[in-house]
Design an enzyme around this catalytic site. Sequence first.
Site, PDB file in Angstrom:
ATOM      1  N   ARG A 146     -41.770  21.929  33.778  1.00  0.00           N
ATOM      2  CA  ARG A 146     -42.346  20.800  33.050  1.00  0.00           C
ATOM      3  C   ARG A 146     -42.461  19.546  33.907  1.00  0.00           C
ATOM      4  O   ARG A 146     -43.462  18.847  33.873  1.00  0.00           O
ATOM      5  CB  ARG A 146     -41.489  20.487  31.813  1.00  0.00           C
ATOM      6  CG  ARG A 146     -42.117  19.457  30.884  1.00  0.00           C
ATOM      7  CD  ARG A 146     -41.101  18.899  29.896  1.00  0.00           C
ATOM      8  NE  ARG A 146     -40.227  17.922  30.525  1.00  0.00           N
ATOM      9  CZ  ARG A 146     -38.976  17.693  30.155  1.00  0.00           C
ATOM     10  NH1 ARG A 146     -38.424  18.393  29.200  1.00  0.00           N
ATOM     11  NH2 ARG A 146     -38.251  16.775  30.764  1.00  0.00           N
ATOM     12  N   ARG A 197     -26.889   9.680  30.579  1.00  0.00           N
ATOM     13  CA  ARG A 197     -27.612   8.425  30.814  1.00  0.00           C
ATOM     14  C   ARG A 197     -28.336   7.927  29.572  1.00  0.00           C
ATOM     15  O   ARG A 197     -29.026   8.671  28.902  1.00  0.00           O
ATOM     16  CB  ARG A 197     -28.622   8.611  31.953  1.00  0.00           C
ATOM     17  CG  ARG A 197     -29.341   7.321  32.331  1.00  0.00           C
ATOM     18  CD  ARG A 197     -30.353   7.547  33.421  1.00  0.00           C
ATOM     19  NE  ARG A 197     -29.717   7.710  34.717  1.00  0.00           N
ATOM     20  CZ  ARG A 197     -30.028   8.673  35.592  1.00  0.00           C
ATOM     21  NH1 ARG A 197     -30.929   9.566  35.273  1.00  0.00           N
ATOM     22  NH2 ARG A 197     -29.426   8.748  36.755  1.00  0.00           N
ATOM     23  N   HIS A 227     -22.625  19.414  31.301  1.00  0.00           N
ATOM     24  CA  HIS A 227     -23.958  19.535  30.722  1.00  0.00           C
ATOM     25  C   HIS A 227     -24.138  20.849  29.965  1.00  0.00           C
ATOM     26  O   HIS A 227     -25.154  21.076  29.326  1.00  0.00           O
ATOM     27  CB  HIS A 227     -24.994  19.416  31.850  1.00  0.00           C
ATOM     28  CG  HIS A 227     -26.398  19.207  31.404  1.00  0.00           C
ATOM     29  ND1 HIS A 227     -27.390  20.159  31.567  1.00  0.00           N
ATOM     30  CD2 HIS A 227     -26.996  18.166  30.788  1.00  0.00           C
ATOM     31  CE1 HIS A 227     -28.533  19.699  31.082  1.00  0.00           C
ATOM     32  NE2 HIS A 227     -28.319  18.495  30.604  1.00  0.00           N
ATOM     33  N   TYR A 239     -37.920  19.071  20.402  1.00  0.00           N
ATOM     34  CA  TYR A 239     -37.669  19.658  21.719  1.00  0.00           C
ATOM     35  C   TYR A 239     -37.692  21.171  21.559  1.00  0.00           C
ATOM     36  O   TYR A 239     -37.090  21.704  20.626  1.00  0.00           O
ATOM     37  CB  TYR A 239     -36.284  19.273  22.244  1.00  0.00           C
ATOM     38  CG  TYR A 239     -36.151  17.892  22.845  1.00  0.00           C
ATOM     39  CD1 TYR A 239     -36.956  16.839  22.433  1.00  0.00           C
ATOM     40  CD2 TYR A 239     -35.195  17.637  23.816  1.00  0.00           C
ATOM     41  CE1 TYR A 239     -36.812  15.578  22.969  1.00  0.00           C
ATOM     42  CE2 TYR A 239     -35.030  16.374  24.365  1.00  0.00           C
ATOM     43  CZ  TYR A 239     -35.843  15.346  23.940  1.00  0.00           C
ATOM     44  OH  TYR A 239     -35.699  14.095  24.468  1.00  0.00           O
ATOM     45  N   ASN A 285     -41.614   6.426  29.426  1.00  0.00           N
ATOM     46  CA  ASN A 285     -41.289   7.198  30.628  1.00  0.00           C
ATOM     47  C   ASN A 285     -41.358   6.336  31.884  1.00  0.00           C
ATOM     48  O   ASN A 285     -40.516   6.436  32.779  1.00  0.00           O
ATOM     49  CB  ASN A 285     -42.253   8.374  30.778  1.00  0.00           C
ATOM     50  CG  ASN A 285     -41.996   9.492  29.789  1.00  0.00           C
ATOM     51  OD1 ASN A 285     -40.957   9.521  29.127  1.00  0.00           O
ATOM     52  ND2 ASN A 285     -42.932  10.414  29.688  1.00  0.00           N
ATOM     53  N   HIS A 297     -38.378  22.069  26.792  1.00  0.00           N
ATOM     54  CA  HIS A 297     -37.028  21.787  27.282  1.00  0.00           C
ATOM     55  C   HIS A 297     -36.242  23.060  27.611  1.00  0.00           C
ATOM     56  O   HIS A 297     -35.160  22.982  28.186  1.00  0.00           O
ATOM     57  CB  HIS A 297     -36.286  20.965  26.214  1.00  0.00           C
ATOM     58  CG  HIS A 297     -35.044  20.302  26.700  1.00  0.00           C
ATOM     59  ND1 HIS A 297     -33.784  20.712  26.310  1.00  0.00           N
ATOM     60  CD2 HIS A 297     -34.858  19.255  27.529  1.00  0.00           C
ATOM     61  CE1 HIS A 297     -32.877  19.941  26.875  1.00  0.00           C
ATOM     62  NE2 HIS A 297     -33.492  19.049  27.629  1.00  0.00           N
ATOM     63  N   ARG A 315     -25.423  14.918  24.147  1.00  0.00           N
ATOM     64  CA  ARG A 315     -26.165  13.881  23.425  1.00  0.00           C
ATOM     65  C   ARG A 315     -26.108  14.224  21.942  1.00  0.00           C
ATOM     66  O   ARG A 315     -26.856  15.080  21.468  1.00  0.00           O
ATOM     67  CB  ARG A 315     -27.618  13.799  23.889  1.00  0.00           C
ATOM     68  CG  ARG A 315     -27.804  13.456  25.360  1.00  0.00           C
ATOM     69  CD  ARG A 315     -29.277  13.219  25.697  1.00  0.00           C
ATOM     70  NE  ARG A 315     -29.517  13.179  27.125  1.00  0.00           N
ATOM     71  CZ  ARG A 315     -29.385  12.096  27.879  1.00  0.00           C
ATOM     72  NH1 ARG A 315     -28.988  10.963  27.320  1.00  0.00           N
ATOM     73  NH2 ARG A 315     -29.637  12.131  29.178  1.00  0.00           N
TER      74      ARG A 315
END
Length: 684
Positions: A564, A405, A435, A468, A44, A592, A375
């Site tokens: 979060r 990304r 997205h 997730y 991270n 998530h 993704r």
Amino acid sequence: MSEPRYLNRELSLLAFHRRVLAMAEDESLPLLERLRFLCISSSNLDEFFEVRVAAVKQKIALRVRETGVDKADPVALLQALRQRVRAMIDDQYRLLNADLIPALAGEGIYFLRRDHWNARQRAWLADYMRQWVLPVVTPLSIDPAHPFPRIANKNLHFIVSLHGKDAFGRSHRYALIPIPRTLPRLVKLPDEVAGEGVAFVFLSSVIHAFVGDLFPGLTVEGCYQFRVTRDTELYIDEEEMEDLKRELQGRLEQQRRFGRAVRLEVSDNCPEAVAEYLCRQLQVEAEDLYRVNGPVNLHRLESVYDDVSRPDLKFPDFTPVLPARLEDAEDYFAVLRRGEVLLHHPYDAFTPVVDLVRQAAADPDVLAIRQTLYRTASRSAIADALVQAARNGKEVTAVIELRARFDEADNIRLAERLYQAGVHVVYGVVGYKTHAKMLLIVRREGKGVRRYVHLGTGNYHEITARFYTDIGLLSADPVLAEDVQRVFLQLTGLGHAVALNKLVQAPFGLHCFLLDRIQRETELARQGRKGRIIARMNGLEDPEIIDALYAASQAGVRIDLIVRGICCLRPGVEGLSENIRVRSVLGRFLEHSRVFYFGNDGDPVVYGSSADWLIRNLHRRVEVAFPIQPRPLKRQAIREALRYYLRDTAGAWELRSDGEYRRVRRRGRPFSAQAQLLADRQPQ
């Protein structure tokens, strides 16, 4: 109010990374899980430098001052970030050296230092150096004929101080040793060499011990590891380019691997002169030099988790379940015609989504499949099903976001594979990342067609769906399906913003929809009725949303926010946000889900969404929010995605008005939302 109205987003994100590190410090967790959390905190922090610190530096270079939520002076902000990061890095290595390594040794898992190798171990490691390291590393001397080389982002290197002359009579002061990513950073000793337990040796220790083998005839005076973190943002003028995929392919290598250096990590025993030399060569400011007491990339310690078979030191295994209505179902279309199904991952299996696409690919009555992919691995089961569907003659369209990304290269490979199979591949909308998580299946039934949809808060990725937390809705609702089709037509063609009946879409209506819903609760409170908002997301930053929540709080609306990561709202401020509580819940799985609850005077409105309440999501991305309407599903979403998390005392943190987080006080037996959700899925 003299204090700022909003909290800083970069400092807020860094506070989240610090909470992840706190999970590694939590002695109530299994030991190998604590090591994993340490590795996650390191990863991270890498991304924080690559993206956030790099962006602040870019603003300083361009003399840009923030004008939105954050109006901080970027120079002062950078200094504050450096100070906090330095403290966090010190905590990471203190935890590794003083806590985790001794605790692991107590469990028979050893990290052997050079001065603790016995003769047999040293001989085995010398042979390992000859067989595996020497053939693949290339020492690089630095002299007038060999200038300082380009150093790739986050690659492990060693700088070596030398004395003497080589075969050509040349004197050398320094040489570099780039370490290929193919070499493991931890060497696991075979059982017959390790002795008792499991033994690992850091590759850096092997290099240090036998570095002289790389420089025969020269004297090695010092050997020091270092690593550079670079700006990885892809700066692309989308209005000027002709082909997004080709442009990305051309920029990935240059900008991602060799962008501007934003951090230099060196071992803490590196002499000052050597560190200053590296800073000059890499054009790194002295304030961006970080000395570490251990390996320069803690993330690579994650291999220990897989290499050590100790279930007692890990979270217990669990098997995701199928919702009752999908158990033994052979025809998902028939199930969905009888009603919608809500999936809560990873507690509910992701396989129904995959199986639905597979069933559609094989069904002769299915005419078309359309799906967004943000993704998704190019060799995933979802991709395989889409390929098979195209080969079976279906009309298949994939809207692939190439600019996700750090997944750009994977998405380019996915796009090429689907294109070769005959899938219509679309890259979304110039200037707006796609997205939204949507799947649409068009099937011939009777004298017409029927459409089936899946809408989710997470990606179509079978691996991340295992750890997730996300929710997904499977539906044959014709109104909802019509909305999904309209959004796909908008993404693949041209036209104005379309009117939707049940879906809410960004960047067109979602922001206003949220403001209207908050205003509705505000008006109810002003009328003396109960105003209630519970919202769960990964980030909250949009200033208009925050101001609307402040106004609702002042009107008496009770607001609970489960955020979060980034949160720029200041809760609990007298006269501003006294009725707002903000909590962040961390645990075994990465939280998530995005779920929004509005009390609506006793008839709650509940939405799932792909969008966080961030400026980019609401204004610069294609997102959707979908209603959860059947009462049983609405109750499930409220209970599992919201109420459990408001009760959590095991992994919950509360945000204070000053921007600091404190662990929720545990009274009696701690309650874990994630543990409860796992227990709910166990056979009774």
